[in-house]
Write an enzyme that holds these catalytic residues in place. Structure first.
Site, PDB file in Angstrom:
ATOM      1  N   ASP A 211       0.823  -1.201   0.000  1.00 19.48           N
ATOM      2  CA  ASP A 211       0.000   0.000   0.000  1.00 19.48           C
ATOM      3  C   ASP A 211       0.861   1.257   0.000  1.00 19.48           C
ATOM      4  O   ASP A 211       1.917   1.309   0.646  1.00 19.48           O
ATOM      5  CB  ASP A 211      -0.895  -0.025   1.243  1.00 19.48           C
ATOM      6  N   GLU A 240       1.645  -0.304  -4.864  1.00 19.42           N
ATOM      7  CA  GLU A 240       0.550   0.549  -5.329  1.00 19.42           C
ATOM      8  C   GLU A 240       1.145   1.868  -5.795  1.00 19.42           C
ATOM      9  O   GLU A 240       1.583   2.686  -4.990  1.00 19.42           O
ATOM     10  CB  GLU A 240      -0.457   0.793  -4.206  1.00 19.42           C
ATOM     11  N   ASP A 313     -10.688   0.619  -4.711  1.00 18.54           N
ATOM     12  CA  ASP A 313     -10.456   2.063  -4.711  1.00 18.54           C
ATOM     13  C   ASP A 313     -11.172   2.788  -5.843  1.00 18.54           C
ATOM     14  O   ASP A 313     -10.913   3.978  -6.070  1.00 18.54           O
ATOM     15  CB  ASP A 313      -8.955   2.349  -4.818  1.00 18.54           C
TER      16      ASP A 313
END
Length: 618
Positions: A211, A240, A313
């Site tokens: 992340d 990410e 997301d």
């Protein structure tokens, strides 16, 4: 805040790891080869990106939450020798074992930039302030002054200013995390990759998604990835990164940091949104947006790029199609792909929440067809294959629909707007399309790896080959077998928007010439990868567009019109501009097995119900 949004974040629907185990046969039937879980570690929230520890599975995902919490309370969280194995931990290890037995790899989410306020170190810091043993773990700007009894001067950095997500501190040079959190993360990583500590990683997870990786110093990733490779050389690690990840590569994110690839928002998801979904750009621009990022990566990275369209997301793919637009972007470089002001119903009550129509489903199928024939590792957000729709969080996290479960009709709008009453049920036809396209990719190495070595050799030597318009008698798997599928390099699946339509949905597959006698048009060529053309593919393409499904293939360039093959000439000089070279991934790029990461289709967030968006076994 309207309707469901006032309470949904406090709800839990009861999904657990046992439910994931119970649905592994479903995942096998879909054909996926890897499962990516959003965070499964202990955390307060439904999304679990606010962890309270990294060395335990959330007790609520296991069979004995209260017993697990009692065990955890007996530990020193910074001393791995005191760590206990909870019932939830044991069930997760059992899930990994059962997934591996079905040839499914397991990828988990690592959130190493920030924690929740319940995290053991931060909770101690709040209590003891500057005297805490964890005083240097977090980016604290000021401690509380005991002399000021009526106020609190305690202040710290939260991720993007969010106070519930305190950030770890970097070292003084800013090149790494502080030694305390760094060592804890390394220890927790080993726990999940080699659970019994015997040096054999086969009982651990197979990879990590990291992340907000750019917000952690590259020096940390160097150490962490080196540690991961020591534990399992074949592990797949993917950060990410939302923007152009080639710049991250230049900073050392891949070559020095050791990542296998990246989440391909910039080089895949956003261009697909702009062209296939919104029809907002010309084909030539679409080709540029694909080609330029792809060319920035070496072949081993290219094949591991995590090609997603929807995720936790973003809105779901089906809902992107329902809300497609080609003008007025607030974020034109992303085609408002994840712009909350547009795609979040809480900020934009006019964003459509209805189910897609039949013609909109055809466009979804088209996007998936492209996804499954493009270089990289396709990632499917759980439930997309079942027909689920939904706007930005929390609407993309609805409970999973299952073939054996009945759901209520969806007829409520959170702000009372008019909307149709949409039946909610498992979509068998759409599932079959996903399953068959995944099978097509898995069955044919050309779709996973690019041109065969023989094809490259013939092309490189200038002789007849699949990139040079060689004779149709040249087959993959031998010559002279006239019924064998022909090998061609896919150069153009798509023509410019606006040419051909059905049911009000413009048909990007329309290429101009078929038995109907329409005028031939030359179109810019895309480089998507080779394909094996046969009866099975013809059936798949008819599912995508029953009346007019076309593929333009280099060589003798066949056009499939749903009934017959019509020869066409290819434009002069067409050949793959950046065909993969070499024998495949090495080191960090060799994810999962000898076929490389391009072999795998990843389903994200399968089975867990951290926000009530997936109901395994229920």
């Amino acid at each position: 805040m309207g309707g469901v949004y006032g309470s949904v974040y406090d709800r839990r629907y009861g999904g657990d790891l046992q439910g994931v185990i119970g649905r592994l046969p479903y995942l096998n039937s879909l054909g996926v080869t890897a499962l990516y879980f959003n965070p499964v570690f202990s955390a307060r929230s439904l999304h679990k990106y606010d962890g309270s520890s990294y060395h335990h599975i959330d007790p609520n995902f296991g069979p004995d939450p209260s017993g697990d919490r009692q065990l955890i309370a007996q530990e020193d969280p910074t001393n791995p020798s005191t760590w206990r194995t909870t019932a939830a931990d044991s069930l997760f290890f059992a899930l990994v074992e059962k997934a591996h037995a079905r040839d499914l790899r397991v990828i988990i989410d690592g959130v190493f930039n920030h924690t929740g306020r319940d995290f053991f170190a931060f909770a101690d810091l709040v209590e003891d302030q500057a005297e805490s043993r964890y005083a240097d773990w977090y980016a604290v700007s000021s401690f509380d002054d005991p002399a000021m009894s009526d106020t609190s001067e305690f202040d710290y950095t939260g991720w993007w200013g969010v106070a519930s997500l305190p950030e770890f501190a970097n070292n003084e040079a800013g090149t790494n995390l502080q030694s305390g959190p760094k060592q804890y993360i390394l220890d927790a990583t080993e726990r999940w990759m080699d659970p019994n500590g015997n040096g054999d990683p086969s009982d651990g997870v197979d990879g990590w998604r990291l992340d907000v990786a750019e917000e952690v110093p590259v020096g940390f990733w160097q150490e962490w990835n080196a540690h991961v490779r020591d534990l399992s050389p074949a592990a797949y690690t993917v950060p990410e990164v939302w923007e152009d990840a080639s710049g991250y590569l230049e900073k050392g994110g891949f070559e020095k940091g050791g990542f296998s690839a990246t989440m391909n928002y910039h080089g895949f998801a956003c261009p697909v949104k702009g062209f296939l979904v919104d029809r907002a750009i010309e084909l030539s621009r679409f080709a540029e947006l694909l080609r330029e990022p792809r060319a920035a990566y070496p072949p081993r990275v290219r094949r591991g790029l995590q090609n997603l369209i929807g995720s936790h997301d973003t809105p779901r793919l089906a809902t992107m199609v329902v809300n497609r637009a080609d003008t007025g972007y607030a974020q034109p470089e992303r085609f408002d792909y994840d712009n909350g002001a547009i795609v979040d119903v809480r900020q934009n009550p006019d964003y459509k929440v209805r189910a897609p129509t039949a013609s909109e489903r055809r466009l979804q199928r088209l996007a998936v067809l492209f996804q499954m024939t493009y270089v990289g590792a396709p990632m499917v957000y759980h439930g997309d294959e079942a027909g689920m729709w939904g706007a930005y969080d929390p609407d993309d996290r609805k409970p999973m629909v299952w073939p054996d479960k009945t759901c209520d009709v969806e007829d409520n709008h959170p702000y009372g707007h008019d909307r149709p009453a949409d039946p909610v049920a498992f979509n068998d036809d759409l599932f079959a399309t996903y399953r068959d396209l995944i099978a097509l990719r898995r069955d044919h190495e050309a779709l996973r790896r690019g041109p065969t070595p023989a094809g490259r050799d013939r092309t490189a030597s200038g002789g007849p080959g699949p990139h040079r318009g060689g004779p149709a008698s040249r087959y993959v798997g031998g010559r002279g077998k006239k019924k064998a599928p022909r090998f061609r390099y896919v150069r153009s699946c798509l023509s410019a928007p606006g040419h051909g339509s059905q049911d009000g949905v413009e048909d990007p597959l329309h290429v101009g010439t078929h038995r109907g006698g329409e005028r031939h048009r030359r179109v810019p060529y895309l480089e998507t990868g080779p394909v094996l053309l046969g009866h099975r593919q013809e059936r798949l393409l008819r599912q995508v567009h029953p009346s007019r499904a076309h593929l333009v293939l280099a060589g003798t360039a066949d056009v499939l019109d749903g009934k017959s093959l019509v020869p066409q000439r290819k434009p002069d000089g067409v050949r793959p501009a950046d065909a993969d070279e070499g024998e495949g991934p090495a080191g960090a790029g060799r994810a999962f097995d000898a076929d490389g990461p391009g072999r795998h289709v990843v389903v994200q967030d399968v089975g867990r119900n951290r926000e009530g968006h997936f109901l395994p076994g229920i």
